[in-house]
Motif scaffolding. Structure first.
Motif, PDB file in Angstrom:
ATOM      1  N   GLY A  38       0.308 -11.016  -5.674  1.00 22.84           N
ATOM      2  CA  GLY A  38      -1.033 -11.308  -5.167  1.00 22.84           C
ATOM      3  C   GLY A  38      -1.397 -12.769  -5.373  1.00 22.84           C
ATOM      4  O   GLY A  38      -1.957 -13.414  -4.479  1.00 22.84           O
ATOM      5  N   THR A  61      -1.800  -5.649   1.336  1.00 22.37           N
ATOM      6  CA  THR A  61      -1.608  -4.202   1.219  1.00 22.37           C
ATOM      7  C   THR A  61      -0.497  -3.891   0.223  1.00 22.37           C
ATOM      8  O   THR A  61      -0.654  -3.019  -0.638  1.00 22.37           O
ATOM      9  CB  THR A  61      -1.274  -3.589   2.598  1.00 22.37           C
ATOM     10  N   HIS A  64      -1.690  -4.526  -3.364  1.00 22.15           N
ATOM     11  CA  HIS A  64      -2.636  -3.506  -3.815  1.00 22.15           C
ATOM     12  C   HIS A  64      -1.921  -2.204  -4.162  1.00 22.15           C
ATOM     13  O   HIS A  64      -2.212  -1.595  -5.197  1.00 22.15           O
ATOM     14  CB  HIS A  64      -3.713  -3.261  -2.762  1.00 22.15           C
ATOM     15  N   TYR A  65      -1.008  -1.778  -3.320  1.00 20.06           N
ATOM     16  CA  TYR A  65      -0.284  -0.536  -3.593  1.00 20.06           C
ATOM     17  C   TYR A  65       0.550  -0.654  -4.867  1.00 20.06           C
ATOM     18  O   TYR A  65       0.635   0.287  -5.641  1.00 20.06           O
ATOM     19  CB  TYR A  65       0.605  -0.145  -2.405  1.00 20.06           C
TER      20      TYR A  65
END
Length: 134
Positions: A38, A61, A64-65
């Motif tokens: 990130g 995405t 985050h996962y």
């Protein structure tokens, strides 16, 4: 020497492959990888040539996962019943690594053959979570 056949288990009976410690460590690795990715996405990825807004969104995405599944593995590792579940934890961990890792590789290196791999990671994660509900 005995050769494996269709009735040979993947893991020996009484195997302690899935342990709370393994799930905790897997969760830590996934969460840390998600945070590092990130930060990379927020600072360095934007400046790479060929990175599109869609690629940045996909990267987000994936990060985050990774973080969410890492946190879920932390919680799972502390559960008295599910911390040694033979399928759920490994499916969530493996699925998380495959899902997030394949998206990141697609964004960074445009490895198109990984496109069909990403849903397999998602299916593994979902199967792991559903198994916890059964």
């Amino acid at each position: 020497m005995a050769f494996p056949n269709s009735s040979t288990p993947l893991l020996p009976r009484g195997s302690t492959f899935v342990t709370p410690s393994l799930l905790w460590k897997s969760g830590a690795i996934l969460a840390a990888a998600g945070m590092i990715a990130g930060a990379f996405g927020s600072h360095a990825l934007k400046r790479r040539p060929g990175i599109t807004p869609e690629g940045l969104s996909a990267w987000g995405t994936a990060t985050h996962y990774a973080i969410f599944n890492g946190l879920a593995l932390f919680v799972l590792s502390m559960h008295p019943r599910f911390s040694t579940h033979k399928f759920a934890g490994p499916a969530i961990a493996g699925g998380g690594f495959v899902f997030s890792g394949s998206i990141m590789a697609l964004v960074l290196w445009k490895l198109k053959f990984l496109g069909p791999i990403t849903p397999l990671g998602g299916i593994a994660m979902i199967a792991g979570y559903i198994t916890l509900a059964l």
